[in-house]
Every structure is written in C-alpha cells, then in structure tokens.
Design an enzyme around this catalytic site. Sequence first.
Site, PDB file in Angstrom:
ATOM      1  CB  VAL A 195      -1.129   0.096   1.374  1.00 43.88           C
ATOM      2  CG1 VAL A 195      -2.283   0.908   1.019  1.00 43.88           C
ATOM      3  CG2 VAL A 195      -1.418  -1.270   1.362  1.00 43.88           C
ATOM      4  CD  GLU A 215       5.779  -7.529  -3.466  1.00 43.91           C
ATOM      5  OE1 GLU A 215       5.544  -6.237  -3.124  1.00 43.91           O
ATOM      6  OE2 GLU A 215       5.845  -8.467  -2.992  1.00 43.91           O
ATOM      7  CB  VAL A 281       9.215  -4.433   3.794  1.00 41.41           C
ATOM      8  CG1 VAL A 281      10.192  -4.159   2.471  1.00 41.41           C
ATOM      9  CG2 VAL A 281       9.947  -4.169   4.739  1.00 41.41           C
ATOM     10  CG  HIS A 455     -27.911   7.666 -16.384  1.00 42.66           C
ATOM     11  ND1 HIS A 455     -27.007   6.950 -16.789  1.00 42.66           N
ATOM     12  CD2 HIS A 455     -28.005   8.672 -17.369  1.00 42.66           C
ATOM     13  CE1 HIS A 455     -26.583   7.255 -17.923  1.00 42.66           C
ATOM     14  NE2 HIS A 455     -27.167   8.456 -18.289  1.00 42.66           N
TER      15      HIS A 455
END
Length: 483
Positions: A195, A215, A281, A455
Amino acid sequence: MKTSYDLVVIGGGPGGYEAAIRGAQLGMSVACIEKRVHKGEPALGGTCLNVGCIPSKALLDSSHRFEATKHELAEHGISTGEVSIDVAKMLERKDAIVKGLTGGVAGLLKGNGVDWLQGTGTLLDGKGETKKVQFAPIDGSDSSEISAKSVILAAGSVPIEIPVAKTDGEYIVDSTGALEFSEVPKRLGVIGAGVIGLELGSVWRRLGSEVVIYEAMPEFLAVADKDIAKEAGKLLKKQGLDIRVNTKVTNAEVVNGEVVVTTDVNGETKTDTFDKLIVCVGRRAYSEKLLADDCGIELTERGLVAVDDQCKTNLDNVYAIGDLVRGPMLAHKAMEEGMMAVERLHGEKAQVNYDAIISVIYTHPEIAWVGLTEEQAIAKGHEVKTGSFSLAANGRALAQGEGMGLVKVVADAKTDRLLGMHMVGVGAGDIVHQGMIALEFVSSIEDLQLMTFAHPTVSEAVHEAALSADGRAIHAIQRKKRK
Ligand code: FAD
Ligand code: NAI
C-alpha cells in the site's frame, strides 16, 4: 495531577483517542497517555494523523492536481502555460492540514474531559482488580504511578526494518521520510509494492521521479482479487511505475551520495542507482516500553498483543486494539475496535464485523475492496458466481476522462448472497462502501439488481456488475447464460 481513573488508554492514535472519547461519553474518568512529539510539539492522532493516512493523502492530492493540470487540461481546451511544483509549499500545506487535525483531536479530548498525559505509559500490573500504569512525562520530569479500573493498550505500529537496506533518514528512508523529500528525486527506488509503495511511489512519480518498485512476491498485489490486481497493475505500469515482481533486494548502500541497490531475480544479479530509496515492507506492533516484564499480558508469536474477537487480552478489564493486535493495520479498524473495547468495558455487546472491513489503496484510480475475493470464496467452499463491469462503458466515468478500471462482485451461486465487492476505478474508495453496507445487511445480488442507481453516476457500474453476475448487464455483451 490525578492518579486514579476509571480508564487509562495508552496511545493517542485513531484507536486510542476514539476509545478515550467514547469512554468519557459513557461517564468514565479517562486519561489518554501519548508520547509522540511531531515537528517539535507533543501531538495526538498517532501514525494516522501525523505520518500516515492524512499527510500521505495530502501529498496524493497535491501531486494528482499537478499531474492533471500538466497533462489533462489541454483536451478540455484549457491552457495553463508552464506548470511547476513548489515542493516546500506542498509540504507546508500538508503540515498545516496535519496540525489542524491533531490540534482538533486535542480539543476533542479536552472538550470531553479526557486528560491527555504527555509521555510514555507502561502497564506495570494488569493482573489485579486495580491496574497499575507508570507514566513518564515527555519533559523528563519524574515518573508517577497511576491506577485504573481498566486499561486499553493502543500503542500502534512502526515500520519494519530490513538488514539489507538500513534506513539513514536521508538517502534510504521509511514512509515517514518519504513524506518529507525537500525536492523531487530524479530516480526513486521503493522496496515493497504494497500500500505505501504504491501510494508514495505514485506521489513522487506524478511530480517527475522515475520510480522503480521492487516486490519480493511473484504476484503483484496478492492481497487483492486477481482480476482487480491484474487491471490495477496494468494501469499503474501504464502511468510509468516500474513494478518488478519476484525481485529480492540483497543490498542497498549509499555510494557518493547515491543509493546503489543490488537485486536478485531468479539467480541473476542486477544493480540500479537512485537518488532516494523508500523501504516499505510492512509494519510491526510497537510494544517497546509499553509492557513491564511481569505485567501479565500475553503476546503472540509475531509480537502482537494476543486478543479475542472482542479485543480482550488474557487479563480482565485490559483490552488491546488497532495495529497492536491481529488483523489489517488500518485506521478505521483501530477506531471501531477502540469503541468496541470501551463499550464492552461498559457492559455492552458491541462487536466489530471483521468480514466487512474495507481496504482502499489511494492511487489514481483507487483500488478498493470489501469482503471475500473470488479466490478466498472458492477456498472457503462456496460455489461462486461473479459479475463485473468495465468503467470503459460507464458514461459518467467517460465524461470525467476516467473510463478505466472495473467493478467486480463475488457471490454464492446457490444462495445469491453477496460475498465481496472489488473495484479499481475512479472513486473506488467511496463506491465500495455500497458493498460494505450490502454485506452488513446480508444482501443478495438480486437486491443490488432491483435497486435504482442514479444516472449518470460511476455507481451505476455496481448495478451493472450485479446484473452481469446473472448475464443481464445492459451495457456489455454478455456471454453468460441469462437468468
Ligand atoms: P497509531 O496510530 O500508531 O497510534 C499509536 C500511538 O501510540 C502513537 O502515536 C505512539 O506514539 C503512541 N504510543 C506508543 N507506545 C506508547 C507508550 N508506551 N506510551 C504512550 N504512547 C505510546 N490506514 C488507513 O486506514 N488508511 C490510510 O489511508 C492509511 N494510510 C497510511 C499511510 C502511511 C504512510 C502509514 C504509515 C500508515 C497508513 N495507514 C492508513 C495505517 C494507519 O495509520 C494505522 O493503521 C493507524 O494509525 C493505527 O492506529 P492505532 O491507533 O492502532 O496506532
Ligand atoms: P504492505 O504489507 O502493504 O506491503 C509490503 C509489501 O512489501 C508486500 O507486498 C510484501 O510482499 C513486500 N515485501 C516484504 N518484504 C520485502 C522485501 N524484502 N523485498 C521486497 N518486497 C518485500 O506494507 P506497507 O506498504 O509497508 O504498509 C504497512 C501498512 O500500513 C499496511 O499493512 C497497511 O495496512 C497500512 N497502510 C494503509 C494504507 C491505506 O489504507 N490506504 C496506506 C498506507 C499504509
């Protein structure tokens, strides 16, 4: 100074300060002990307000406006001349927002009659009927002992450090350092495509950095639903984030004012050079100085405070909440747990619904979900049906220049019950609350199909995704058998 309270809360982050306020609302005498000093001043609000949710969102907003002004206005016929960024001003704005909010929390505690004790709290003894807490003031004056009928531990978390990339506060930094770069790094490395890596990597990329994100896991965003992770990965890479999965950082060191990062990809060694490196991490529970050796509290193997589903520890009238305990490290989860803990102490039957905790990654577009992913639902033994709808066919998203991403619903095929809602797309963090409410009310896919959505709104994609689960989406060609 008062030395006896009904409730002592240790930690004044979102979990702790909300618990303290709720305790006061219920008539308890409450002290909230918080030791944080932010930019030279004692500060409430924890990680979230000082160095987490709020400052990161302030920078995400500034950088998004910069990028949109620079690249998106021309097609609207708007000309701006040259667009530039004053980083110092941007950081000043962030700091002012943080200050306003943390000051607001101090006002809320005061207004509710909660004593904010500025210093470190340590649970000395939680076993007896009267709990004992040591309070060591920030100003270095003598410690004192406070007694309480109940204690809530809310000490939060800190970034995990890794030996191969030790932070130095200047070139190699954690998330806190990454909120403070005084200029835009030309080359930015990030360890961890979670994140923080995606959010803060996006901030600096939008402002002009070339960003590489390493990663270790073979899959991108393995915590998210596979279809959402795939689409999000595609969109973020298109924006210029160089996300390298399956890549292990084996060393990072500063050489002549640059960070040299060595990686291992399937046995092949590579090096890259950056102006700054962010290490993000994960985070770990922050229990240093919180618990005296013989206070009686049990910890888990991972160093979290062990609690049950109601956040009760192994000791009566001692609760622990937020990042300090199991579950996702999210501010809203900490807040709800804080309120649940206090209400339980007050004899009520409050319960957090852990099956409906929303996750949001505030990239652009946002990535958000609630409930089970398709993979989790299958693993739990559900016969699953899914429906999805692309924002490329949503009129409002297109009118806003945001026709990218999708909404996906996951349901039990036998009962039609909604199990999860997932989205990558504009406003996903807000729209997915519809899924949270639907889960809380045990809604079915049919319920969502029968509702009238306004809408043109992006929310119509939720309606279409639900229709699509039965092969009935209107603005997509459906290959599924129709119901
Ligand atoms: P904390 O907020 O960590 O607060 C605990 C407090 O306790 C700290 O201020 C600490 O100083 C104090 N303390 C610790 N020990 C003691 C002691 N012995 N005595 C006195 N005081 C003590 N979450 C989201 O939901 N949304 C987001 O957008 C989001 N963005 C984030 C961005 C970043 C960069 C980071 C780092 C985190 C983010 N988070 C986000 C996570 C969120 O900040 C945490 O989940 C949340 O702050 C946890 O709240 P808490 O009350 O458990 O702990
Ligand atoms: P994270 O757990 O989200 O991501 C860490 C990533 O680093 C994972 O993908 C992991 O596989 C990877 N990783 C771990 N070790 C590695 C290594 N040695 N090399 C390369 N990759 C490695 O943790 P992050 O981003 O540090 O955030 C911490 C916590 O803060 C999160 O768990 C989240 O709960 C919270 N947070 C929430 C936000 C939000 O709600 N929008 C925003 C920012 C943080």
